[in-house]
Design a protein around this motif. Structure first.
Motif, PDB file in Angstrom:
ATOM      1  N   GLU A   1      -0.804 -10.598  -3.058  1.00 30.77           N
ATOM      2  CA  GLU A   1      -0.599  -9.577  -4.093  1.00 30.77           C
ATOM      3  C   GLU A   1      -1.898  -8.823  -4.363  1.00 30.77           C
ATOM      4  O   GLU A   1      -1.926  -7.603  -4.500  1.00 30.77           O
ATOM      5  N   LEU A   2      -2.976  -9.614  -4.444  1.00 31.91           N
ATOM      6  CA  LEU A   2      -4.284  -9.006  -4.740  1.00 31.91           C
ATOM      7  C   LEU A   2      -4.695  -8.056  -3.633  1.00 31.91           C
ATOM      8  O   LEU A   2      -5.194  -6.954  -3.877  1.00 31.91           O
ATOM      9  N   ARG A   3      -4.494  -8.461  -2.421  1.00 32.74           N
ATOM     10  CA  ARG A   3      -4.855  -7.604  -1.284  1.00 32.74           C
ATOM     11  C   ARG A   3      -4.096  -6.301  -1.325  1.00 32.74           C
ATOM     12  O   ARG A   3      -4.627  -5.236  -1.018  1.00 32.74           O
ATOM     13  N   ARG A   4      -2.837  -6.359  -1.713  1.00 29.90           N
ATOM     14  CA  ARG A   4      -2.040  -5.124  -1.779  1.00 29.90           C
ATOM     15  C   ARG A   4      -2.528  -4.220  -2.907  1.00 29.90           C
ATOM     16  O   ARG A   4      -2.406  -3.013  -2.840  1.00 29.90           O
ATOM     17  N   SER A   5      -3.066  -4.837  -3.973  1.00 24.95           N
ATOM     18  CA  SER A   5      -3.460  -4.035  -5.143  1.00 24.95           C
ATOM     19  C   SER A   5      -4.838  -3.409  -4.983  1.00 24.95           C
ATOM     20  O   SER A   5      -5.163  -2.437  -5.656  1.00 24.95           O
TER      21      SER A   5
ATOM     22  N   SER B   1      -6.350  -1.594  -2.848  1.00 20.34           N
ATOM     23  CA  SER B   1      -6.466  -0.176  -2.487  1.00 20.34           C
ATOM     24  C   SER B   1      -6.201   0.701  -3.707  1.00 20.34           C
ATOM     25  O   SER B   1      -6.889   1.698  -3.929  1.00 20.34           O
ATOM     26  N   GLY B   2      -5.220   0.321  -4.513  1.00 16.06           N
ATOM     27  CA  GLY B   2      -4.920   1.108  -5.711  1.00 16.06           C
ATOM     28  C   GLY B   2      -6.101   1.123  -6.678  1.00 16.06           C
ATOM     29  O   GLY B   2      -6.481   2.176  -7.199  1.00 16.06           O
ATOM     30  N   TYR B   3      -6.672  -0.040  -6.895  1.00 18.78           N
ATOM     31  CA  TYR B   3      -7.823  -0.095  -7.799  1.00 18.78           C
ATOM     32  C   TYR B   3      -9.005   0.688  -7.257  1.00 18.78           C
ATOM     33  O   TYR B   3      -9.728   1.339  -8.010  1.00 18.78           O
ATOM     34  N   LEU B   4      -9.186   0.612  -5.930  1.00 16.80           N
ATOM     35  CA  LEU B   4     -10.300   1.367  -5.346  1.00 16.80           C
ATOM     36  C   LEU B   4     -10.115   2.864  -5.569  1.00 16.80           C
ATOM     37  O   LEU B   4     -11.067   3.597  -5.810  1.00 16.80           O
TER      38      LEU B   4
ATOM     39  N   LEU C   1      -8.986   1.506   3.811  1.00 19.98           N
ATOM     40  CA  LEU C   1      -9.892   1.180   2.722  1.00 19.98           C
ATOM     41  C   LEU C   1     -10.611  -0.136   2.974  1.00 19.98           C
ATOM     42  O   LEU C   1     -11.810  -0.265   2.714  1.00 19.98           O
ATOM     43  N   GLU C   2      -9.884  -1.109   3.494  1.00 17.66           N
ATOM     44  CA  GLU C   2     -10.514  -2.404   3.769  1.00 17.66           C
ATOM     45  C   GLU C   2     -11.590  -2.263   4.823  1.00 17.66           C
ATOM     46  O   GLU C   2     -12.687  -2.807   4.689  1.00 17.66           O
TER      47      GLU C   2
ATOM     48  N   MET D   1      -0.951  -4.750 -12.126  1.00 15.75           N
ATOM     49  CA  MET D   1      -1.096  -5.045 -10.692  1.00 15.75           C
ATOM     50  C   MET D   1      -0.158  -4.133  -9.921  1.00 15.75           C
ATOM     51  O   MET D   1       0.959  -3.870 -10.343  1.00 15.75           O
ATOM     52  N   PHE D   2      -0.581  -3.719  -8.791  1.00 17.32           N
ATOM     53  CA  PHE D   2       0.289  -2.902  -7.950  1.00 17.32           C
ATOM     54  C   PHE D   2       1.213  -3.813  -7.165  1.00 17.32           C
ATOM     55  O   PHE D   2       0.748  -4.744  -6.497  1.00 17.32           O
TER      56      PHE D   2
ATOM     57  N   ARG E   1      -4.229   1.053   3.254  1.00 14.08           N
ATOM     58  CA  ARG E   1      -4.911  -0.174   2.827  1.00 14.08           C
ATOM     59  C   ARG E   1      -5.875  -0.639   3.891  1.00 14.08           C
ATOM     60  O   ARG E   1      -6.993  -1.048   3.600  1.00 14.08           O
TER      61      ARG E   1
END
Lengths: 293, 488
Positions: free
Chosen positions: A7-11, A13-16, B24-25, B1-2, B21
């Protein structure tokens, strides 16, 4: 990999994506407001270390007649400025939304004062308002009206500065209204015309309701702008005559940089923030309503 | 949270597209890697090595000689000096001076920063509050005091011991830069706010234009500006039937919307024998017979001899009114007006008149110079530079270049000769009768408290007595908020 980490990994990008905006907000808005509140609880000269004294600054403000005068002047200025910049640019925008000759030239001419620095505009207008050689009194004399000592008369000085500010920002608010007008579907006007509505009917029953979000935006921005009035006052009247043009921000400046009471000035500044925030919230609640056809 | 839409992991096929994603990573990893790498390289950088190719020819080994200890060279320092432009290009003056200074002090580099006059106090305050003050700056007599009182400036007494600098300064300049017994700012100029007279207009009014016979007392002044104020019927304010609404020329000019009282009110107050504060500076002292006499005189000026338009004017407008011959006299303007007249109005015939005498002969004269901030990491170097710029020889050069009046007594005659302008010389003769404004940490705030009350009296919204009582009350409230640190 655990579900939480996925879940955190998916989020991330949004936070960035929102991080730059949040950083700017925190650094340039949130932190200064919190630090202002902190300073308002201290006695601080700007050089020696701050000395905590609780709510003493706020208690002193209650008895400061100059502060009360500044609030009154600011409210009067707002009551003059906001209605004028909410209505005049709207009328100009409606006129310049129509297909007239030299429409783009007129739009440019109205917008030019917006691009000019407030300081320069204030210096020019100081001469426009001059009692003997000013353009304004000269033009009035041509139509047989006796001019006034605009900046030297405590009864009209604030209005004179408000008028200059309205002139300066007319183009800015006009552009906001123009954008709103161009988003109104033209078929509504056609339908209204078919139904026998006059231009005035269309304006009041169609244009105004559909422009309500823009009007709300203009009123809120204009209110905030009016509470920040300082530059023109500093150049044109220095808060006079007899403090007739001393606004809240001008008094904050005097308290901080001439009386060297940064804590006291911060208390005024924080109160200013609370007042503007409260008024903005009220305006948003009162004026927010959507009309859709 | 997204929360992206839930998927069934077992049936999900790998997405061949490069997703946002992943981008960005990847970018984040590369950036982090580069950052760590740069930090690592910086830490491990080897010592500087000789440039390849710069081969030195081989020399025979030198014969060992007796080792003589050499004096250590002082480290190189840079002194940052804030100035505010007094001419079209101040570097024309400072660059040669810096070269000369470097011959004496090769280890001291001078960095002149020319700052704007606008908001200079605020900028200085912010710099000091933020720990970013320059080493030294141009400071006026009525604004250095705050920094000095709170320990922000270095006292210069010890550095000046053994020199004749203090004795060579004009008394007004020396007193202006002395606070609580210590001397803080090396004065470079002392201005004089005098009376200016338009000779053509005076001749037309039948007044004597002999420079030695210009008005010198309140009575002579009032007579002259009464004659110089003329309505459309040729009448003067003292004549019955004078029409104030149809005045062709005004006797004098002075804007009411001013920042401080130094030009507007100080001359009248001091000449009437009054002052702003009690001698011990603990209380306001405007509401006295002298104060009332001074304010009554100021109100009379505005009621009779000054255009109502000046109620909305200030210094620039005063000067323009005089230059454009809308008024025959202006009081309280300093040497800057002389420069403007010489440059822009060469045909205007004028004289610099004497500072008036009533009970005293005294007017405002700004004093300015260079003070060293306590935050400076190069105090010794900064003081050396300040003393160099303001020494006798350079003070003469400074005044001759910028055409401002010297603060040194010994510079007066040489500068008069070098400038060669008779009106400039008259300025120098008037400087002994000038004083800097009130010297107090709260000078600006006190001015801002008094000005509205003076305006109220001029506009007849308050009586003279009430205005001064209210001014005193405001100043006393202000003084009560300021606690001066104890002197050691």
């Amino acid at each position: 990999m655990s579900r939480a980490i996925r879940e955190l990994r998916r989020s991330v990008s949004g936070y960035l994506f929102i991080m730059p905006s949040i950083s700017i907000f925190l650094v340039f808005f949130f932190f200064p407001i919190v630090y202002t509140l902190f300073l308002s609880l201290h006695d601080w000269s700007g050089i020696t270390p701050p000395n905590f004294q609780g709510l003493a600054n706020y208690r002193e403000l209650l008895h400061d007649h100059v502060f009360r005068m500044a609030i009154r002047n600011t409210i009067v200025y707002t009551l003059m400025f906001v209605p004028l910049v909410s209505t005049i640019p709207l009328l100009i925008a409606v006129a310049l939304n129509a297909k007239i000759r030299f429409r783009n030239l007129f739009r440019l001419l109205y917008f030019i004062p917006v691009t000019c620095s407030t300081i320069i505009a204030a210096v020019i207008w100081k001469w426009v308002y001059h009692g003997d050689v000013g353009v304004l009194n000269y033009l009035l004399s041509l139509v047989g009206i006796r001019g006034r000592m605009w900046l030297g008369d405590p009864q009209v000085a604030l209005a004179a500065i408000a008028a200059m500010s309205v002139w300066k920002l007319l183009g800015y608010y006009m552009v906001l209204y123009l954008a709103g007008l161009q988003s109104i579907p033209t078929h509504l006007y056609e339908a209204a015309k078919i139904d026998g509505a006059s231009s005035l009917d269309a304006f009041f029953r169609l244009t105004i309701p559909l422009l309500r979000p823009v009007i709300l935006l203009v009123v809120v921005i204009a209110t905030i702008d009016s509470f920040k009035a300082f530059d023109a006052i500093y150049v044109m009247t220095l808060g006079g005559p007899m403090r007739a043009t001393t606004t809240l921000v001008y008094q904050i400046y005097v308290a901080g940089f001439h009386q060297f009471r940064m804590g006291y000035a911060s208390a005024m500044g924080f109160l200013l923030f609370v007042i503007v925030f409260a008024i903005s919230v009220i305006e948003l609640r009162v004026l927010r309503a959507r009309f859709e056809y | 949270m997204f929360r992206p839409k839930e998927r069934d992991e077992d049936t999900r096929k790998p997405d061949p597209r490069y997703t946002r994603r992943e981008f960005l990573e990847t970018t984040g990893k590369i950036g982090l890697g580069l950052g760590l790498g740069a930090a690592g390289l910086a830490g491990c950088a080897p010592a500087a090595t000789p440039t390849p190719g710069a081969l030195t020819p081989t020399k025979p080994a030198p014969t060992p000689t007796k080792v003589v200890p050499t004096p250590t060279t002082p480290p190189k320092v840079t002194v940052t000096h804030w100035i505010f432009p007094l001419s079209g290009d101040d570097t024309e003056f400072f660059n040669p001076l810096i070269e000369e200074f470097k011959k004496q002090e090769p280890n001291i580099d001078i960095n002149i920063e020319i700052m704007s006059w606008t908001n200079r106090y605020e900028r200085m305050m912010s710099a000091v509050a933020g720990g970013r003050a320059p080493d030294l700056a141009y400071l006026n007599g009525d604004n250095y005091c705050y920094f000095a009182d709170l320990g922000g400036l270095v006292p210069l007494d010890d550095y000046l011991a053994g020199t004749d600098t203090l004795e060579d300064l004009l008394p007004g300049a020396r007193d202006a830069m002395t606070w609580k017994g210590s001397f803080y700012v090396l004065p470079i100029l002392q201005d004089a706010s005098v009376n200016w007279w338009n000779l053509q207009m005076m001749e037309k009014a039948g007044l004597d234009t002999d420079p030695d016979k210009l008005p010198a007392t309140w009575e002579e002044y009032e007579y002259a500006i009464d004659r110089l104020t003329v309505d459309a019927n040729g009448k003067h304010p003292s004549d019955p039937g004078f029409d104030r609404d149809n005045v062709l020329q005004w006797g004098t000019t002075h804007g009411l919307l001013v920042f401080g009282t130094w030009h507007m009110f100080n001359p009248w107050l001091w000449q009437a024998g009054g002052d702003f504060l009690t001698p011990d500076m603990s209380k306001a002292a405007l509401s006295t017979d002298s104060g009332r006499e001074a304010l009554a005189e100021l109100v009379k000026m505005y009621d009779n001899y000054i255009s109502p338009a000046d109620l909305g004017g200030e210094y620039v407008i005063n000067r323009t009114n005089f230059c454009e011959e809308r008024a025959a006299n202006v009081w309280g303007s300093g040497q800057g007006l002389l420069k403007q007249l010489r440059k822009d109005y060469p045909d205007l015939r004028f004289h610099v008149g004497p500072i008036l005498k009533h009970k005293k002969r005294l007017a405002h004269g700004t004093v300015a110079g260079y003070g060293v901030f306590s935050q400076s990491k190069n105090v010794e170097a900064a003081v050396k530079w300040a003393m160099f710029v303001t020494n006798k020889e350079n003070a003469i050069k400074w005044s001759t270049f910028f055409k401002y009046l010297p603060a040194r007594v010994s510079a007066g005659e040489p500068v008069k000769e070098l400038v060669g302008d008779p009106e400039y010389s008259r300025f120098i003769e008037e400087t002994p009768y000038t004083s800097e404004n009130l010297i107090h940490p709260l000078t600006n705030a006190i001015m801002q408290t008094i000005v509205p009350e003076l305006q109220a009296a001029v506009l007849h919204r308050k009586s003279v007595e009430q205005a001064l009582e209210d001014a005193d009350a405001g100043v006393n409230r202000l003084l009560a908020t300021y606690v001066s640190p104890p002197t050691d």
